[in-house]
Scaffold this active site. Sequence first.
Site, PDB file in Angstrom:
ATOM      1  N   GLU A  92      15.603 -45.324 -13.622  1.00 34.48           N
ATOM      2  CA  GLU A  92      14.754 -45.360 -12.421  1.00 34.48           C
ATOM      3  C   GLU A  92      15.420 -46.101 -11.272  1.00 34.48           C
ATOM      4  O   GLU A  92      14.832 -46.320 -10.228  1.00 34.48           O
ATOM      5  CB  GLU A  92      13.395 -45.985 -12.762  1.00 34.48           C
ATOM      6  CG  GLU A  92      13.503 -47.270 -13.546  1.00 34.48           C
ATOM      7  CD  GLU A  92      12.195 -47.693 -14.201  1.00 34.48           C
ATOM      8  OE1 GLU A  92      11.134 -47.441 -13.621  1.00 34.48           O
ATOM      9  OE2 GLU A  92      12.252 -48.279 -15.294  1.00 34.48           O
TER      10      GLU A  92
ATOM     11  N   ARG B  15      -3.416  -1.396  -6.434  1.00 33.77           N
ATOM     12  CA  ARG B  15      -2.599  -2.605  -6.370  1.00 33.77           C
ATOM     13  C   ARG B  15      -3.024  -3.513  -7.521  1.00 33.77           C
ATOM     14  O   ARG B  15      -4.110  -3.332  -8.075  1.00 33.77           O
ATOM     15  CB  ARG B  15      -2.790  -3.331  -5.033  1.00 33.77           C
ATOM     16  CG  ARG B  15      -4.212  -3.810  -4.832  1.00 33.77           C
ATOM     17  CD  ARG B  15      -4.393  -4.477  -3.469  1.00 33.77           C
ATOM     18  NE  ARG B  15      -5.799  -4.733  -3.233  1.00 33.77           N
ATOM     19  CZ  ARG B  15      -6.332  -4.867  -2.010  1.00 33.77           C
ATOM     20  NH1 ARG B  15      -5.579  -4.747  -0.949  1.00 33.77           N
ATOM     21  NH2 ARG B  15      -7.618  -5.121  -1.880  1.00 33.77           N
TER      22      ARG B  15
ATOM     23  N   ARG C  92       7.461 -48.220 -24.016  1.00 32.32           N
ATOM     24  CA  ARG C  92       8.225 -48.970 -23.011  1.00 32.32           C
ATOM     25  C   ARG C  92       7.938 -50.461 -23.162  1.00 32.32           C
ATOM     26  O   ARG C  92       6.773 -50.871 -23.225  1.00 32.32           O
ATOM     27  CB  ARG C  92       7.837 -48.496 -21.612  1.00 32.32           C
ATOM     28  CG  ARG C  92       8.621 -49.198 -20.523  1.00 32.32           C
ATOM     29  CD  ARG C  92       8.283 -48.643 -19.179  1.00 32.32           C
ATOM     30  NE  ARG C  92       6.944 -49.039 -18.758  1.00 32.32           N
ATOM     31  CZ  ARG C  92       6.374 -48.651 -17.616  1.00 32.32           C
ATOM     32  NH1 ARG C  92       7.027 -47.837 -16.804  1.00 32.32           N
ATOM     33  NH2 ARG C  92       5.171 -49.048 -17.296  1.00 32.32           N
TER      34      ARG C  92
ATOM     35  N   ARG D 286       2.814 -47.377 -22.099  1.00 30.04           N
ATOM     36  CA  ARG D 286       3.074 -48.626 -21.376  1.00 30.04           C
ATOM     37  C   ARG D 286       2.395 -49.770 -22.129  1.00 30.04           C
ATOM     38  O   ARG D 286       1.166 -49.836 -22.169  1.00 30.04           O
ATOM     39  CB  ARG D 286       2.536 -48.509 -19.944  1.00 30.04           C
ATOM     40  CG  ARG D 286       3.188 -47.375 -19.155  1.00 30.04           C
ATOM     41  CD  ARG D 286       2.426 -47.063 -17.887  1.00 30.04           C
ATOM     42  NE  ARG D 286       1.048 -46.686 -18.189  1.00 30.04           N
ATOM     43  CZ  ARG D 286       0.093 -46.582 -17.290  1.00 30.04           C
ATOM     44  NH1 ARG D 286       0.342 -46.826 -16.022  1.00 30.04           N
ATOM     45  NH2 ARG D 286      -1.126 -46.231 -17.641  1.00 30.04           N
TER      46      ARG D 286
ATOM     47  N   GLY E 111      12.325 -42.105 -14.874  1.00 28.13           N
ATOM     48  CA  GLY E 111      11.099 -42.626 -14.285  1.00 28.13           C
ATOM     49  C   GLY E 111      11.143 -42.276 -12.816  1.00 28.13           C
ATOM     50  O   GLY E 111      11.626 -43.034 -11.979  1.00 28.13           O
ATOM     51  N   THR E 112      10.630 -41.085 -12.503  1.00 24.95           N
ATOM     52  CA  THR E 112      10.888 -40.565 -11.156  1.00 24.95           C
ATOM     53  C   THR E 112       9.989 -41.177 -10.088  1.00 24.95           C
ATOM     54  O   THR E 112      10.251 -40.971  -8.908  1.00 24.95           O
ATOM     55  CB  THR E 112      10.763 -39.030 -11.136  1.00 24.95           C
ATOM     56  OG1 THR E 112       9.551 -38.668 -11.783  1.00 24.95           O
ATOM     57  CG2 THR E 112      11.939 -38.395 -11.832  1.00 24.95           C
ATOM     58  N   ASN E 113       8.955 -41.906 -10.479  1.00 26.14           N
ATOM     59  CA  ASN E 113       8.196 -42.612  -9.434  1.00 26.14           C
ATOM     60  C   ASN E 113       9.080 -43.679  -8.804  1.00 26.14           C
ATOM     61  O   ASN E 113       9.271 -43.714  -7.584  1.00 26.14           O
ATOM     62  CB  ASN E 113       6.938 -43.264 -10.008  1.00 26.14           C
ATOM     63  CG  ASN E 113       5.978 -42.239 -10.580  1.00 26.14           C
ATOM     64  OD1 ASN E 113       6.119 -41.048 -10.315  1.00 26.14           O
ATOM     65  ND2 ASN E 113       5.010 -42.693 -11.344  1.00 26.14           N
ATOM     66  N   ASP E 114       9.629 -44.558  -9.661  1.00 27.95           N
ATOM     67  CA  ASP E 114      10.494 -45.603  -9.144  1.00 27.95           C
ATOM     68  C   ASP E 114      11.801 -45.039  -8.598  1.00 27.95           C
ATOM     69  O   ASP E 114      12.301 -45.495  -7.577  1.00 27.95           O
ATOM     70  CB  ASP E 114      10.783 -46.649 -10.230  1.00 27.95           C
ATOM     71  CG  ASP E 114       9.790 -47.803 -10.143  1.00 27.95           C
ATOM     72  OD1 ASP E 114       9.510 -48.236  -9.005  1.00 27.95           O
ATOM     73  OD2 ASP E 114       9.293 -48.255 -11.191  1.00 27.95           O
TER      74      ASP E 114
ATOM     75  N   LYS F 159       0.836  -1.197   0.000  1.00 33.26           N
ATOM     76  CA  LYS F 159       0.000   0.000   0.000  1.00 33.26           C
ATOM     77  C   LYS F 159       0.871   1.247   0.000  1.00 33.26           C
ATOM     78  O   LYS F 159       0.669   2.157  -0.811  1.00 33.26           O
ATOM     79  CB  LYS F 159      -0.898  -0.030   1.241  1.00 33.26           C
ATOM     80  CG  LYS F 159      -2.118   0.830   1.130  1.00 33.26           C
ATOM     81  CD  LYS F 159      -2.983   0.706   2.385  1.00 33.26           C
ATOM     82  CE  LYS F 159      -3.739  -0.613   2.413  1.00 33.26           C
ATOM     83  NZ  LYS F 159      -4.268  -0.892   3.765  1.00 33.26           N
TER      84      LYS F 159
HETATM   85  P1  ADP Z   1      -7.617  -2.488   3.691  1.00 32.83           P
HETATM   86  O1  ADP Z   1      -6.200  -2.826   3.595  1.00 32.83           O
HETATM   87  O2  ADP Z   1      -8.409  -3.398   4.520  1.00 32.83           O
HETATM   88  O3  ADP Z   1      -8.217  -2.194   2.361  1.00 32.83           O
HETATM   89  P2  ADP Z   1      -7.314   0.336   4.057  1.00 32.83           P
HETATM   90  O4  ADP Z   1      -6.132   0.790   4.796  1.00 32.83           O
HETATM   91  O5  ADP Z   1      -7.254   0.424   2.589  1.00 32.83           O
HETATM   92  O6  ADP Z   1      -7.658  -1.134   4.512  1.00 32.83           O
HETATM   93  O7  ADP Z   1      -8.498   1.213   4.618  1.00 32.83           O
HETATM   94  C1  ADP Z   1      -9.803   0.812   4.844  1.00 32.83           C
HETATM   95  C2  ADP Z   1     -10.762   1.785   4.196  1.00 32.83           C
HETATM   96  O8  ADP Z   1     -10.565   3.109   4.650  1.00 32.83           O
HETATM   97  C3  ADP Z   1     -10.615   1.855   2.698  1.00 32.83           C
HETATM   98  O9  ADP Z   1     -11.877   1.933   2.129  1.00 32.83           O
HETATM   99  C4  ADP Z   1      -9.830   3.105   2.477  1.00 32.83           C
HETATM  100  O10 ADP Z   1     -10.074   3.668   1.228  1.00 32.83           O
HETATM  101  C5  ADP Z   1     -10.328   3.997   3.591  1.00 32.83           C
HETATM  102  N1  ADP Z   1      -9.315   4.976   3.978  1.00 32.83           N
HETATM  103  C6  ADP Z   1      -8.086   4.709   4.444  1.00 32.83           C
HETATM  104  N2  ADP Z   1      -7.393   5.838   4.673  1.00 32.83           N
HETATM  105  C7  ADP Z   1      -8.203   6.854   4.325  1.00 32.83           C
HETATM  106  C8  ADP Z   1      -8.039   8.262   4.320  1.00 32.83           C
HETATM  107  N3  ADP Z   1      -6.904   8.835   4.683  1.00 32.83           N
HETATM  108  N4  ADP Z   1      -9.077   9.006   3.906  1.00 32.83           N
HETATM  109  C9  ADP Z   1     -10.228   8.421   3.525  1.00 32.83           C
HETATM  110  N5  ADP Z   1     -10.439   7.097   3.517  1.00 32.83           N
HETATM  111  C10 ADP Z   1      -9.432   6.310   3.903  1.00 32.83           C
HETATM  112 MG    MG Z   2      -7.758  -0.941   1.081  1.00 34.42          MG
END
Ligand code: ADP
Ligand code: MG
Length: 916
Positions: A778, A366, A650, A591, A799-802, A29
Site C-alpha cells: 500500500e 432487437r 492483518r 482487520r 491495499g488500494t485505498n492507501d 434498426k
Molecule cells: P422507434 O424507434 O421510436 O420505435 P420506429 O421507427 O420503430 O420508431 O417507428 C415508430 C412506429 O411506427 C413503430 O410502431 C413502427 O412499427 C411504425 N412504423 C415504422 N415504419 C413503418 C412502416 N413502414 N409501416 C408501418 N408502420 C411503421
Molecule cells: Mg420501433
Amino acid sequence: MAKAKKYVYSFGAGKADGRADMKELLGGKGANLAEMTNLGIPVPAGFSITTEVCTAYYENKRKYPKELKGQVDAAMVKMEKVMAKSFGDPANPLLVSCRSGARASMPGMMETVLNIGLTTKTIPGMIALTKNPRFVWDAYRRLMMMYSDVVMEKAAGLEPKEGQGIRVQLEHIMDQVKRQVGAKSDTDLGTDQLETICTQFRAKVKEVIGKEFPDDAQEQLWGAVGAVFQSWNGRRAISYRRIEGIPDEWGTAVNVQAMVFGNMGDDSATGVAFTRNPATGENAFFGEWLTNAQGEDVVAGIRTPNPLNMATKSEHTAHLKSLEEVMPATYKALAAIRNRLEKHYHDMQDIEFTIEKGILWMLQTRNGKRTGTAALRMAVEMIREKLITKDMAVTRVTPAQLDELLHRILDPKAEKTAKVLAKGLPAGPGGATGRVVFTAAQAVAFAEKGEPCILVRKETNPEDVEGMRAASGILTALGGMTSHAALVARGWGKCCIVGCGALKIDAGAKTLKAGDTTFTEGDFLSLNGSKGIVYAGQLATVDPDPENPTLVEFLKACDAVRVLGVRANADSPHDAAVARKFGAEGIGLLRTEHMFYGEGADVPLFKLRKMILSNTVEERRKACDELYPHVKDDIKGTLAAMDGLPVTIRLLDPPLHEFVPQGEAKQQELANALGITLQDVRKRAEDLHESNPMMGHRGVRLGVTYPEVSEMQIRAILESAAELRAEGKKACPEIMIPVTCSVNELKDQQALIVKVKAEVLKKYNLKKLDFLVGTMIEIPRAALLANQMAEVAEFFSFGTNDLTQMTFGFSRDDIGTFMPDYLGKKILAVDPFQSLDQEAVGELIKTGIQRGRSVREKLKVGICGEHGGDPASIHFCHKAGMNYVSCSAFRVPIARLAAAQVAVATAGKPAKKGKK
Ligand code: ADP
Ligand code: MG
Ligand code: MG
C-alpha cells in the site's frame, strides 16, 4: 477512378445489402431489418442511409455527401419495383416511413415520420386504390401531426412555449371534433370528420408555423430525412446519450421503408411484443396489440392495448380479446417468427409488427431491454434450453442488474397489512418508497436533497428522463407494458408501475386522487413494481435473499467461467458466515482491530488501552497477555467459520492514539488499572499524539517498536490454527503485515513468526502447521521494491485505498472539499477511490506483481481495497494476473459476475479454472 462510397443499403423481397453485424453503419434498426429480410421473414422493402452520412452531415456544415441523392433515388426505384407502386405517383402511390436508428437503441429519443408521400395529388389515387377513404384521411392527418411536429417545428429549431407546440394544437382540434360528434375513440371518427380535421390541420400549420404543409412527396421525404439527422442533436437525444454513456460521434442511420397499414379496418392491426416476458423473464410470448391502429398507438397509451395471447392475460386485461383469439392464423405465423428470431439471435427479442388486411409484416427486432430479474431468469433458462453457452449467459446480466436483484423490495410483512391504493401494471421491479412529486424537475430537486421520491405522471415522455432517473420509483396512470415509462424504467432496473387507471392525476394542481384519498406533493407512497401495487404511506423495505435458486444457479455458471478468485473482507465469525453465503472463497482481509469497535468491544478495548498506555515492556506484556484470549477467540471463530478456506489476517494497523480514551471517567478507570495517576494517563496519551497519524506510527511500525504486540497476535493466529487442527478441523491462516515499505521490516517480523511458530509446534506437539506470511502493498516504495519484498512475503495483497492515497497524495478523508471540482472540471474522469486509477496506481500494481513474481513465481496476489467490488477494477485485476479480489460480502456476487465477464471478454473461449 475509385468507386463512390456506398451510403445507401437496400433491403426487400428476401434480399438485403446489410446484415445484423453492421449496426455501426446501418444502426440497430437498419441492420436487423436487413437480417430479417435475409432470413425470409416478411419485411416491407426499404433502404438505410448510413451513420456515416450523419457524421459527414455534421462535419460538413449540415450538407450531405453529393453522391447521396443519386443513391437514394436508385434505392427508391428498387423499392418501387418490389412494392409495385411509385413514390409520388398520383395513380399508384407508394407511401414510406422515415425512421431513425442509432447503433444502440434509444427508445423514443429520435423521430419517426409515417405515411410520407401523401399529398393532394396522391390522396385520390390512394382512395381509388384502397377503396377506403376513411383510412386515407386518417393516414393523412397522422402524417400532418407527425411531420409538422418533427420536421417543421422541432428540426427547424422552433421552441414554442409549453402547451403551444403544433402537435398539441392539432390534437386539440381533433379532440374538439371528437367532442362535437360524440366520438369516444379515434376509431369512432368517420371519413368526413377526418377530412374536415385535415383541412383544419392545414390551416393551423400555416397559422402557427407560417409555412404551407409540403405538398410534394420528394420534399416530404428529404424534410423527414433531414429531421432524423437533426434529431440526433436534439435536446432529449443528447440528454439520453449522456445518461447512457453513448458517444456523440456515433450518429444515427435513417431508414426509409415502404408503409404497411394497420389502420385499414378491423382486419388490420399493429402491435409490439417480447419473445419472453421482459419483467419476469418467463418463457412466454408476451405483447400488446390494437386493431385498426398505426405506429405508436400501442405504446402511446391512447387506447388500452389488448393482450397478445390467452396465456399472458392478466387480471387487468382478462376482458380484452387477444390476437390469438381474433386472428388465430396470423397469431400462429407471428409465434413461428418469434421462435425463429430467438433461435437466430440467441436472445430475447423486442419486436414490432403490423397486420395489413390479414397479412403479417415485421417492422423491427432487437435484443429486448429487461429487468434484472428477467435477465437472470432468461440467462439461466437459456443455458438449460441449450440456446446459449455459459460464456454467453454470463454476459447477459450486467453488474448493475445483478445489483438490482441484491437490492431492496417492500417488506412482504408490511405489505400484508398496508392499504392498497391502486393496482397497475408491474413495469419495473423491486420496491420503492418516497415522497410524491409531479414533475421531472421536482424529482431531480428532491433527489439532490437526498430525499427519495416517487415520480407520478399521467404518462411519461422523453422529456422526463432525467426526473425518471432521479426518482426512486415511477408511477403512471396511462400506458401499457411497452409504454415509454415501462421501457426506460426496465432498462435502468427501476421500480415502476404503469397503466394505473384508478389514479386521478392533476399535475397542474399537484394532486393525486385514488378513491377518496388525495395526495399532494411530499406525501409518502410505496410501490411494489414487481406486482404493480401502489400503497399509501411509507412501507418498510427489506434486502433480498442471496439464496434465491435462480441467482445461485447463475452465479454457479459465473464460477465455472471465471479465473479470478473472489474473497470477502470480513472481520468476525458472523461476517465470515455471511460472506460464505454470498459465495466468498476465503477472507481477503480480516482487520484484527475491528474487535475493539462497537458492540461487545468494551472489555477488549479496555485491555487494549492498557496495553497502549503501558510504559514498559513488562507492563505491555502483561496487558498483551490479558488481551490474548479475546484476540484468539475472534480469530479462531473466523477460521472455523471459513472451514479451511484461506483467511488473511492483518496485524494491528491503525495509529494507536485512535484508541486513547478522551473522557475523564474512562481515563481515571485506566489510571486505576495501571496503578498510575490521571495526570500520567494524560501525559502518556499526549505522547502518542501525531500531526499526521495516517503516515505515523502505525502498521508494521508498531510491530517493530512493540514486538510483544505482534507476538501476541501471531500467537493467537497460530494457536487458533493448531487448536482447530487438534479438533480435526481445517484452518488456513495467512498472516499479513501492513504498511510496509522495506523488506527489512518483513524480516524483523518474520523472526518473531519463526520464534512463535516453534513454540506453538512444541506446545501442541505438532510437526507442521500450514500458514502463509505476506504483506499488504500500500506504499509505492513497496510496489517498486516488490522483488525484495517477495523474498520474505509469500503473498501480496494490494491495499488500494492507501495505495491510492499515497500515489495521488490525496487524503481519502479530505477529498470532499476538492473532488467535486476535480470531477466537474474533468481534471479526473472518476473518483480514484471508487474506481481504480489504472494509469498510475494500476502501473504500480502491475510493476509490483511482475517484480514480485520475478523472484517468487508462485507469489499469490490479491486486492483488498474497496476497489475489489468495482467491476471495472475487477477487470483490471484479472488482466493484471491477480489470483483473487476481495470485497465486502454484499459485493461478492457482483465480483463473481464481473470476474466471469472479464474472463469471457479476454479469453474468447472458456477459461480454465485455476483459482485458489
Ligand atoms: P422507434 O424507434 O421510436 O420505435 P420506429 O421507427 O420503430 O420508431 O417507428 C415508430 C412506429 O411506427 C413503430 O410502431 C413502427 O412499427 C411504425 N412504423 C415504422 N415504419 C413503418 C412502416 N413502414 N409501416 C408501418 N408502420 C411503421
Ligand atoms: Mg420501433
Ligand atoms: Mg419513436
